[in-house]
Enzyme design. Structure first.
Site, mmCIF file in Angstrom:
data_model
loop_
_atom_site.group_PDB
_atom_site.id
_atom_site.type_symbol
_atom_site.label_atom_id
_atom_site.label_comp_id
_atom_site.label_asym_id
_atom_site.label_seq_id
_atom_site.Cartn_x
_atom_site.Cartn_y
_atom_site.Cartn_z
ATOM 1 N N HIS A 194 -4.437 5.914 -18.912
ATOM 2 C CA HIS A 194 -5.172 4.646 -18.980
ATOM 3 C C HIS A 194 -6.456 4.702 -18.149
ATOM 4 O O HIS A 194 -6.625 5.538 -17.254
ATOM 5 C CB HIS A 194 -4.295 3.487 -18.503
ATOM 6 C CG HIS A 194 -3.906 3.577 -17.054
ATOM 7 N ND1 HIS A 194 -4.767 3.249 -16.023
ATOM 8 C CD2 HIS A 194 -2.747 3.955 -16.463
ATOM 9 C CE1 HIS A 194 -4.170 3.424 -14.869
ATOM 10 N NE2 HIS A 194 -2.932 3.866 -15.103
ATOM 11 N N GLU A 250 4.923 4.123 -16.016
ATOM 12 C CA GLU A 250 4.606 4.988 -14.889
ATOM 13 C C GLU A 250 5.847 5.241 -14.030
ATOM 14 O O GLU A 250 6.871 4.551 -14.147
ATOM 15 C CB GLU A 250 3.482 4.355 -14.058
ATOM 16 C CG GLU A 250 2.978 5.171 -12.884
ATOM 17 C CD GLU A 250 2.460 6.561 -13.256
ATOM 18 O OE1 GLU A 250 3.270 7.354 -13.795
ATOM 19 O OE2 GLU A 250 1.286 6.854 -12.979
ATOM 20 N N LYS A 293 -2.177 2.290 0.378
ATOM 21 C CA LYS A 293 -1.711 3.601 0.825
ATOM 22 C C LYS A 293 -1.525 3.649 2.339
ATOM 23 O O LYS A 293 -0.562 4.247 2.835
ATOM 24 C CB LYS A 293 -2.665 4.682 0.332
ATOM 25 C CG LYS A 293 -2.621 4.828 -1.181
ATOM 26 C CD LYS A 293 -3.614 5.832 -1.714
ATOM 27 C CE LYS A 293 -3.542 5.886 -3.236
ATOM 28 N NZ LYS A 293 -4.538 6.795 -3.826
#
Length: 518
Positions: free
Chosen positions: A81, A155, A166
């Site tokens: 994507h 996913e 993160k």
């Protein structure tokens, strides 16, 4: 301005490159489909309490069931994507469904649509997640067939990681986040092994894709799942996670060809990660900045000798198409400051290397008093495999385009000689890469498609039986990054990139209406 040194044979014998856990790979996936991995593709049963031995499954190898037989050749085009809002934010998405395509992501999807606009697809499979489904809708355009969504194409499931930035994942999970970065195959969270589960899911997807009555399939999904689809198709285990890159809207192509005797089909990775943007643009590999790389350039097409069974296996100059291809490649590499070009001593490779060198040396010459950039030119005897290919007694194959997986047809002795010599070339290239003293060292290597296929196999720590699982075309480039330096694992950024060739490139897909063209 260039100097020539031949042959380049004094590579550093003390360099060793054990990129992956020590293992023996014996079975070729196209012969008896076997997954070689540090983890199981089968469902992992979770006991109530795990001992330390159970937590560390070690290096035991597991095999999957063969792929279902097919009656006709099938080409599968994988697309990741476009950029999503969570991609842009640096947030861990996993299988969550809260992000949508950004404006850049929409533009990337449109570029992919243009790349594939003339291709004859019979069916489109898509992940049901919004970012992927929207990308599929853009690429599919006005085609009438309905897009098939499959939850197995979602996913990777990352459980408690999902939704975190993160730096938040690092702060909250510490050692677990570190393992996710450096040992994803054995990463455990919330009593799950996400990468192992993903590999099993990808294997299930292939059964559904291959049993569908179609000749050419478009599959639009995600980064990790597309990695798993590529890896499981050619028989690579979970330790290859983050080694076969999938950029936003990157296109990868796999060819499946039936066996006369039935059984699991022949499988070949025709290209990996052909992206809307340049494959040599700066970026990360396996989540880390990579400034050290090897760029493999296949020389342009050369004059064909009808007495030779393998095209371009004689020392012939390039034809007009080859000259155009070499110039296009030189233009693609213009934004890089190439200091060293190493080529096979054969004419077509030298001509291609010279074309790149001329453009590089003139890159900064915009004024009358400029100083041309110096590019060192070297020739490496180990890159010369044409003499080996001439030993094949097989019937001649097409002049312009080598068919996908053509190395499968060569005799075992020819393959062994090619593999052994390319291994010496690989070690020499790594030594050359290690000799650079400046950051951002890169080496451009120019040679026959066959030697670059073999070099890719050495990078992935495979055996000669895997060479038929990869394909390269004349005039293409492949990029290998080394985020941990030349002594670390090589990360394949792309293979068989040909978009720079424009109208002279080989189409990503081919017509399904003419069997001889497929």
């Amino acid at each position: 301005m260039f100097s020539v040194t031949t042959p380049l044979i004094n590579y550093r014998h003390h360099l060793t490159h054990k990129f992956f856990p020590t293992r023996t790979i014996q079975n070729h996936p196209n012969c008896a489909f076997t997954i070689r991995s540090s983890s199981s593709l089968q469902e992992i049963e979770k006991p109530a309490e795990k001992s330390s031995e159970q937590r560390d499954l070690g290096q035991k190898l597991y095999a999957s069931e063969p792929f279902p037989p097919i009656r006709a050749a099938k080409r599968v085009v994988l697309v990741r994507h476009g950029q999503s809002t969570w991609n842009e934010e640096g947030r861990i998405q996993g299988s969550s469904d809260f992000s949508v395509l950004t404006q850049k992501g929409e533009a990337q999807a449109e570029t992919s649509r243009q790349m594939l606009i003339d291709d004859a697809f019979d069916v489109c499979f898509s992940s049901p997640l919004i970012r992927s489904k929207r990308t599929a809708e853009v690429i599919w355009g006005s085609r009438k067939e309905e897009i098939i969504t499959d939850s197995d194409l979602r996913e990777i499931d990352l459980y408690s990681f999902q939704g975190l930035l993160k730096h938040e994942g690092k702060a909250k999970f510490g050692a677990a986040y570190r393992q996710w970065q450096i040992d994803a195959a054995n990463f455990n969270i919330d009593d799950h092994y996400p990468v192992r589960e993903l590999w099993a899911r990808a294997r299930s997807c292939w059964t559904k894709i291959l049993t569908h009555e179609s000749r050419s399939a478009l599959v639009v999904a995600h980064n990790a799942v597309n990695q798993a689809l590529v890896a499981t198709a050619i028989g690579l285990g979970t330790e290859y996670f983050r080694i076969l890159l999938q950029s936003n809207c990157g296109v990868s192509v796999l060819d499946f060809n039936p066996r006369a005797e039935g059984g699991s089909p022949y499988i070949c990775l025709n290209r990996l990660n052909q992206t809307p943007s340049s494959p040599i643009a700066g970026g990360s590999s396996a989540g880390r900045k990579a400034s050290v790389r090897i760029i493999l350039v296949c020389h342009g097409t050369s004059n064909f000798d009808s007495e030779v069974t393998i095209p371009y296996a004689r020392d012939m100059p390039m034809n007009m198409l080859g000259v155009i291809q070499s110039q296009k490649t030189a233009e693609l590499l213009l934004d890089l400051k190439v200091k060293t070009i190493i080529s096979s001593p054969k004419q077509a490779s030298i001509e291609t290397a010279n074309a790149i060198s001329r453009v590089q040396e003139a890159a900064d010459c915009l004024g009358a008093d400029c100083v041309p950039r110096y590019v060192e030119m070297k020739q490496m005897q180990y890159l010369d495999v044409e003499n080996i290919l001439q030993q094949s007694k097989k019937d001649a194959i097409g002049v312009q385009n080598l068919p996908s997986g053509w190395l499968n047809g060569l005799e075992d002795g020819v393959l062994m000689a090619l593999w052994d010599q390319s291994g010496k070339a690989w070690r020499s290239l790594l030594a050359e890469l290690s000799s650079g003293t400046e950051p951002g060292n890169l080496v451009v290597a120019v040679g026959h498609p066959a030697v670059h296929i073999a070099l890719t196999g050495h990078c992935l720590n495979l055996t000669k039986e895997w060479m038929g699982s990869f394909h390269l075309d004349a005039g293409s480039i492949s990029v290998i990054d080394f985020p941990d330096g030349p002594a670390g694992r090589g990360v394949i950024r792309c293979t068989n990139y040909t978009a720079h060739l424009g109208r002279w490139s080989i189409p990503i897909t081919r017509s399904t209406l003419d069997d001889e063209e497929f």
